[in-house]
Design an enzyme around this catalytic site. Structure first.
Site, mmCIF file in Angstrom:
data_model
loop_
_atom_site.group_PDB
_atom_site.id
_atom_site.type_symbol
_atom_site.label_atom_id
_atom_site.label_comp_id
_atom_site.label_asym_id
_atom_site.label_seq_id
_atom_site.Cartn_x
_atom_site.Cartn_y
_atom_site.Cartn_z
ATOM 1 N N ASP A 1 0.848 -1.196 0.000
ATOM 2 C CA ASP A 1 0.000 0.000 0.000
ATOM 3 C C ASP A 1 0.884 1.247 0.000
ATOM 4 O O ASP A 1 2.034 1.196 0.427
ATOM 5 C CB ASP A 1 -0.857 0.054 1.282
ATOM 6 C CG ASP A 1 -2.047 -0.900 1.230
ATOM 7 O OD1 ASP A 1 -2.325 -1.476 0.168
ATOM 8 O OD2 ASP A 1 -2.709 -1.051 2.278
ATOM 9 N N ARG B 1 -1.181 -0.816 -8.498
ATOM 10 C CA ARG B 1 -2.536 -0.378 -8.129
ATOM 11 C C ARG B 1 -2.539 1.147 -8.236
ATOM 12 O O ARG B 1 -1.758 1.821 -7.592
ATOM 13 C CB ARG B 1 -2.893 -0.774 -6.708
ATOM 14 C CG ARG B 1 -4.250 -0.191 -6.279
ATOM 15 C CD ARG B 1 -4.455 -0.221 -4.767
ATOM 16 N NE ARG B 1 -4.511 -1.563 -4.248
ATOM 17 C CZ ARG B 1 -4.182 -1.867 -2.986
ATOM 18 N NH1 ARG B 1 -3.769 -0.935 -2.152
ATOM 19 N NH2 ARG B 1 -4.265 -3.103 -2.555
HETATM 20 C C1 LIG Z 1 -8.696 -1.361 -3.375
HETATM 21 C C2 LIG Z 1 -8.264 0.010 -2.947
HETATM 22 C C3 LIG Z 1 -7.025 0.171 -2.372
HETATM 23 C C4 LIG Z 1 -6.589 1.433 -1.987
HETATM 24 N N1 LIG Z 1 -5.306 1.610 -1.521
HETATM 25 C C5 LIG Z 1 -4.862 2.847 -1.257
HETATM 26 C C6 LIG Z 1 -3.505 3.090 -0.914
HETATM 27 O O1 LIG Z 1 -2.691 2.176 -0.846
HETATM 28 N N2 LIG Z 1 -3.132 4.369 -0.648
HETATM 29 C C7 LIG Z 1 -4.007 5.412 -0.713
HETATM 30 O O2 LIG Z 1 -3.606 6.559 -0.493
HETATM 31 N N3 LIG Z 1 -5.303 5.214 -1.033
HETATM 32 C C8 LIG Z 1 -5.741 3.967 -1.302
HETATM 33 N N4 LIG Z 1 -7.055 3.779 -1.656
HETATM 34 C C9 LIG Z 1 -8.026 4.870 -1.441
HETATM 35 C C10 LIG Z 1 -8.129 5.771 -2.634
HETATM 36 O O3 LIG Z 1 -6.950 6.501 -2.793
HETATM 37 C C11 LIG Z 1 -9.307 6.747 -2.463
HETATM 38 O O4 LIG Z 1 -9.060 7.527 -1.337
HETATM 39 C C12 LIG Z 1 -10.649 6.070 -2.347
HETATM 40 O O5 LIG Z 1 -10.754 4.992 -3.203
HETATM 41 C C13 LIG Z 1 -11.770 7.050 -2.688
HETATM 42 O O6 LIG Z 1 -11.588 7.551 -3.964
HETATM 43 P P1 LIG Z 1 -12.450 7.095 -5.240
HETATM 44 O O7 LIG Z 1 -11.501 6.954 -6.368
HETATM 45 O O8 LIG Z 1 -13.204 5.877 -4.909
HETATM 46 O O9 LIG Z 1 -13.350 8.339 -5.554
HETATM 47 P P2 LIG Z 1 -14.387 9.165 -4.648
HETATM 48 O O10 LIG Z 1 -14.720 10.337 -5.472
HETATM 49 O O11 LIG Z 1 -13.859 9.380 -3.270
HETATM 50 O O12 LIG Z 1 -15.610 8.180 -4.532
HETATM 51 C C14 LIG Z 1 -16.467 7.920 -5.607
HETATM 52 C C15 LIG Z 1 -17.796 7.445 -5.049
HETATM 53 O O13 LIG Z 1 -17.621 6.211 -4.360
HETATM 54 C C16 LIG Z 1 -18.425 6.171 -3.199
HETATM 55 N N5 LIG Z 1 -17.554 6.109 -2.017
HETATM 56 C C17 LIG Z 1 -16.230 6.360 -1.953
HETATM 57 N N6 LIG Z 1 -15.764 6.150 -0.710
HETATM 58 C C18 LIG Z 1 -16.808 5.771 0.018
HETATM 59 C C19 LIG Z 1 -16.968 5.380 1.377
HETATM 60 N N7 LIG Z 1 -15.937 5.351 2.229
HETATM 61 N N8 LIG Z 1 -18.207 5.028 1.812
HETATM 62 C C20 LIG Z 1 -19.260 5.039 0.963
HETATM 63 N N9 LIG Z 1 -19.180 5.378 -0.341
HETATM 64 C C21 LIG Z 1 -17.969 5.744 -0.800
HETATM 65 C C22 LIG Z 1 -19.264 7.422 -3.204
HETATM 66 O O14 LIG Z 1 -20.455 7.139 -3.901
HETATM 67 C C23 LIG Z 1 -18.398 8.380 -3.996
HETATM 68 O O15 LIG Z 1 -19.150 9.406 -4.589
HETATM 69 C C24 LIG Z 1 -7.473 2.540 -2.107
HETATM 70 C C25 LIG Z 1 -8.718 2.366 -2.703
HETATM 71 C C26 LIG Z 1 -9.112 1.132 -3.139
HETATM 72 C C27 LIG Z 1 -10.428 1.003 -3.817
#
Ligand SMILES: Cc1cc2nc3c(=O)[nH]c(=O)nc-3n(C[C@H](O)[C@H](O)[C@H](O)COP(=O)(O)OP(=O)(O)OC[C@H]3O[C@@H](n4cnc5c(N)ncnc54)[C@H](O)[C@@H]3O)c2cc1C
Length: 305
Positions: free
Chosen positions: A125, A176
């Site tokens: 991560d 990722r």
């Molecule tokens: C498998 C995976 C691994 C990850 N690993 C890392 C990492 O190693 N380092 C790092 O910095 N970040 C990591 N992330 C987090 C990532 O960087 C984002 O912060 C997170 O995915 C939210 O961004 P988004 O792209 O989904 O967009 P967003 O615009 O945040 O979300 C899009 C939509 O998804 C839904 N949504 C998003 N989050 C939530 C929630 N918590 N509860 C309910 N609905 C929600 C909502 O409908 C929102 O409008 C990871 C994410 C995933 C999916």
């Protein structure tokens, strides 16, 4: 999010821990490895892959870092025993990065070796920007030492990421790609949503150009559609990319993507140290601010009685 929601979300660290725990239960498999195994079994039976994360980034002692490394050995054994389709994700601070680079490298190498013995894979991560250089250095060192069953995470919110993809390109890394959850200052990070999205796609194009394996980790519908369009334009086979989501987020959409034939991996965290992870998930949930405000108010009123 409304202005009030944003304000509530900013004050989440002041919310009582029991409220945080209740509100974030859907994002975490539970306190034990058995809970994670159960979650992954359920996901696998619905056609989804998983990656198991041992929660524990808040450690402060060498013994705790070693204990997390040992838990990962247990995780690999459990995955094999239960015949699960899951790899693991590790946080380098949990393996001791803040205590000593060498300790962290030893623990990471132990995880990667154990993974290889089980025919499995370790995803590193990415944490906040104070760890980016050392994380990429460790990743590179392990790859140059001949470990191929290890992948890394890059964050589209960081301005440096496109250069990082280029710098890693020769290793044909398993990447990722996510937006990045940590709040970083404007000189090093894009803070505007559209700029982050644009950089996500620029970085994905570069990942595809260098022939690396992309794991597209987002719940953002627009980015999912755009990413899949690019992947399809390049003619990638189903096993040449994957989508990733977090446990408890957009589960119906995940089902649809699986039904459409995409490989989709769900991030499954478990463990006793749920607090920091839970705060990050709640901060991102657009609907959660109101729930938290109501739960906190109810608790304060009860205590006041
Ligand atoms: C498998 C995976 C691994 C990850 N690993 C890392 C990492 O190693 N380092 C790092 O910095 N970040 C990591 N992330 C987090 C990532 O960087 C984002 O912060 C997170 O995915 C939210 O961004 P988004 O792209 O989904 O967009 P967003 O615009 O945040 O979300 C899009 C939509 O998804 C839904 N949504 C998003 N989050 C939530 C929630 N918590 N509860 C309910 N609905 C929600 C909502 O409908 C929102 O409008 C990871 C994410 C995933 C999916």
């Amino acid at each position: 999010m409304t202005l009030l929601d944003r304000a509530i979300v900013r004050f989440l660290p002041a919310v009582p821990k029991p409220v945080v725990q209740r509100s974030s239960a859907r994002y975490i498999a539970g306190p034990t490895l058995d809970d994670a195994v159960e979650s992954v079994r359920r996901l696998n039976s619905g056609g989804k892959l998983a990656t198991i994360d041992v929660l524990g980034e808040e450690i402060s002692r060498v013994s705790e870092a070693r204990s997390i490394a040992k838990t990962y050995r247990d995780v690999f054994a459990a995955i094999e025993r239960a015949k699960l389709d899951s790899n693991v994700s590790v946080k380098l601070t949990g393996l001791g990065l803040d205590l000593s680079y060498d300790l962290c490298r030893e623990n990471l190498e132990d995880a990667v070796r154990t993974a290889a013995e089980h025919g499995n894979f370790v995803r590193i991560d990415m944490e906040d920007s104070s760890t980016t250089d050392e994380t990429l250095r460790l990743y590179r060192e392990l790859r140059l030492a001949g470990h191929d069953n290890v992948g890394v995470v890059l964050q589209a919110s960081l301005r440096r990421t496109l250069d990082d993809v280029r710098a890693l390109g020769g290793l044909r890394p398993n990447v990722r790609l996510c937006k990045g959850i940590y709040v970083e200052p404007p000189p090093i990070a894009f803070t505007d949503d559209e700029a982050v999205r644009a950089n996500f796609l620029r970085c994905l194009d570069e990942v595809l150009d260098v022939g690396a394996y992309p794991a597209v980790a987002t719940h953002d519908e627009w980015l999912i559609v755009e990413s899949l369009r690019r992947i399809s334009q390049r003619g990638l086979a189903v096993d040449e990319y994957e989508l990733q989501m977090l446990l408890g987020v957009r589960e119906e959409r995940a089902d649809e993507l699986v039904a459409e034939g995409h490989r989709l991996r769900v991030y499954v965290p478990f463990g006793e140290q749920w607090y920091a992870y839970s705060l990050r998930r709640l901060q991102e949930n657009p609907a959660m601010a109101g729930t938290i405000a109501r739960a906190t108010a109810a608790r304060v009123l009860r205590l006041g009685r």
